[in-house]
Design a protein around this motif. Sequence first.
Motif, PDB file in Angstrom:
ATOM      1  N   ASN A 162       0.886  -1.219   0.054  1.00 26.29           N
ATOM      2  CA  ASN A 162      -0.015   0.032   0.007  1.00 26.29           C
ATOM      3  C   ASN A 162       0.843   1.200  -0.102  1.00 26.29           C
ATOM      4  O   ASN A 162       0.463   2.172  -0.672  1.00 26.29           O
ATOM      5  N   HIS A 163       1.890   1.409   0.884  1.00 29.77           N
ATOM      6  CA  HIS A 163       2.592   2.544   1.013  1.00 29.77           C
ATOM      7  C   HIS A 163       3.512   2.779  -0.183  1.00 29.77           C
ATOM      8  O   HIS A 163       3.689   3.959  -1.030  1.00 29.77           O
ATOM      9  N   LYS A 166       0.789   4.108  -2.972  1.00 27.63           N
ATOM     10  CA  LYS A 166       0.243   5.406  -2.637  1.00 27.63           C
ATOM     11  C   LYS A 166       1.309   6.476  -2.687  1.00 27.63           C
ATOM     12  O   LYS A 166       1.058   7.429  -3.139  1.00 27.63           O
ATOM     13  N   GLU A 188      -7.644   9.962   4.411  1.00 26.33           N
ATOM     14  CA  GLU A 188      -8.453   9.626   3.349  1.00 26.33           C
ATOM     15  C   GLU A 188      -9.664  10.234   3.060  1.00 26.33           C
ATOM     16  O   GLU A 188     -10.345  10.843   3.891  1.00 26.33           O
ATOM     17  N   TYR A 191     -11.946   7.480  -0.808  1.00 28.78           N
ATOM     18  CA  TYR A 191     -11.299   6.297  -1.640  1.00 28.78           C
ATOM     19  C   TYR A 191      -9.911   6.301  -0.687  1.00 28.78           C
ATOM     20  O   TYR A 191      -9.378   7.044   0.114  1.00 28.78           O
ATOM     21  N   ASP A 192      -9.099   4.968  -1.161  1.00 28.38           N
ATOM     22  CA  ASP A 192      -7.877   4.877  -0.543  1.00 28.38           C
ATOM     23  C   ASP A 192      -6.778   5.806  -1.061  1.00 28.38           C
ATOM     24  O   ASP A 192      -6.055   6.471  -0.346  1.00 28.38           O
ATOM     25  N   LEU A 193      -7.175   6.253  -2.196  1.00 30.92           N
ATOM     26  CA  LEU A 193      -6.295   7.546  -2.691  1.00 30.92           C
ATOM     27  C   LEU A 193      -7.052   8.193  -3.902  1.00 30.92           C
ATOM     28  O   LEU A 193      -7.801   7.635  -4.701  1.00 30.92           O
ATOM     29  N   GLU A 212      -8.499   2.344  -5.445  1.00 27.45           N
ATOM     30  CA  GLU A 212      -8.892   1.519  -4.364  1.00 27.45           C
ATOM     31  C   GLU A 212      -7.791   0.404  -4.291  1.00 27.45           C
ATOM     32  O   GLU A 212      -7.435  -0.151  -5.384  1.00 27.45           O
ATOM     33  N   ILE A 213      -7.177  -0.028  -3.090  1.00 29.46           N
ATOM     34  CA  ILE A 213      -6.337  -1.038  -3.036  1.00 29.46           C
ATOM     35  C   ILE A 213      -6.556  -2.194  -1.915  1.00 29.46           C
ATOM     36  O   ILE A 213      -6.997  -1.690  -0.761  1.00 29.46           O
ATOM     37  N   GLU A 214      -6.931  -3.181  -2.275  1.00 34.13           N
ATOM     38  CA  GLU A 214      -7.222  -4.449  -1.369  1.00 34.13           C
ATOM     39  C   GLU A 214      -6.281  -5.628  -1.486  1.00 34.13           C
ATOM     40  O   GLU A 214      -6.218  -6.306  -2.520  1.00 34.13           O
ATOM     41  N   ASP A 226     -14.698  -3.422  -2.207  1.00 35.30           N
ATOM     42  CA  ASP A 226     -14.118  -1.995  -2.526  1.00 35.30           C
ATOM     43  C   ASP A 226     -14.049  -1.738  -4.014  1.00 35.30           C
ATOM     44  O   ASP A 226     -14.025  -0.404  -4.235  1.00 35.30           O
TER      45      ASP A 226
END
Length: 294
Positions: A162-163, A166, A188, A191-193, A212-214, A226
């Motif tokens: 994720n890091h 992003k 946030e 959304y995730d970003l 979206e990140i899952e 998501d």
Amino acid sequence: MNATEDEQHQLEMLVSKYDQHRALRGELVFGAIDDEGRLDVATPFFDEADYAEFKSSGLRDALIGLLDDMMIGRSKQGVGCAHDGILRLSSSKTALEWLPEGASRDAADARRADWNLIPWLIEQLDLIQHATIEWKKARSAEKNDGDTARWKKEIWRSPDKNHAIKSVLAAEGQRLGFQVLPAGSRGEWLYDLVWRRLDANRNLTCMPLAVEIEMSDSSLGGIRYDFNKLLQAHANHKLMVFQVKTEGEVESTFERLEESIQVYPHSASCRYLLCGWNTQQNAFSFKTREVASI
């Protein structure tokens, strides 16, 4: 980088001399081509009627002249951001943001109706994949006296995935003059970003990218949960990143998400990038889909 108080004051004093500015809304992306620090290119993003008024009133030329003076002054002072920027006009406010050197051309391209972000996203995710494999090999070598053969056993944790994703997306969005969430102390937003485009009064005018990140839930139900958020996002580009075990599972997930795209009644055209990481091969796979509004 926001304008200084003195720069902002100069802009407001100039604009206040033109009654027409109260009805104008748009952006002027500007920058220098050579090393002299002079304004060479100014690309307007206004409605046709607004731009005609902006130009005929003399406000455009006056602002360009002032921005040119500011660029020369910042260059002489050795300020980091001095050659590129975005000027935003709205009904009651004018806002100036300075961009990293050389960013104005890309920032202008990113505001055009035909801008396609998908190739850049794929390129960056490929670079993340390459960097991750190199990191795994280095970790394996440290543990096994220089032997990298066991690199696939090294775990790329979900928070690290994720890091990595992003960080790249946030840096580029900020370089292009968009508001990025989350970033810094700002959390946030839906959304995730997301990349958001705001006018000078901080009204939301456009969403170039929603992500979206899952990576922690590899079940189809968790991934679709998501992804359904992205379906209703009014964004120009939509990126979904997920993780499963095998290439076959990636493909079956692609099929299910594409069905969801086909069924959903989109109110505006957009581009999707589906990105699946399979842990068996340590690789991303991609599927793109372009949707026209109904």
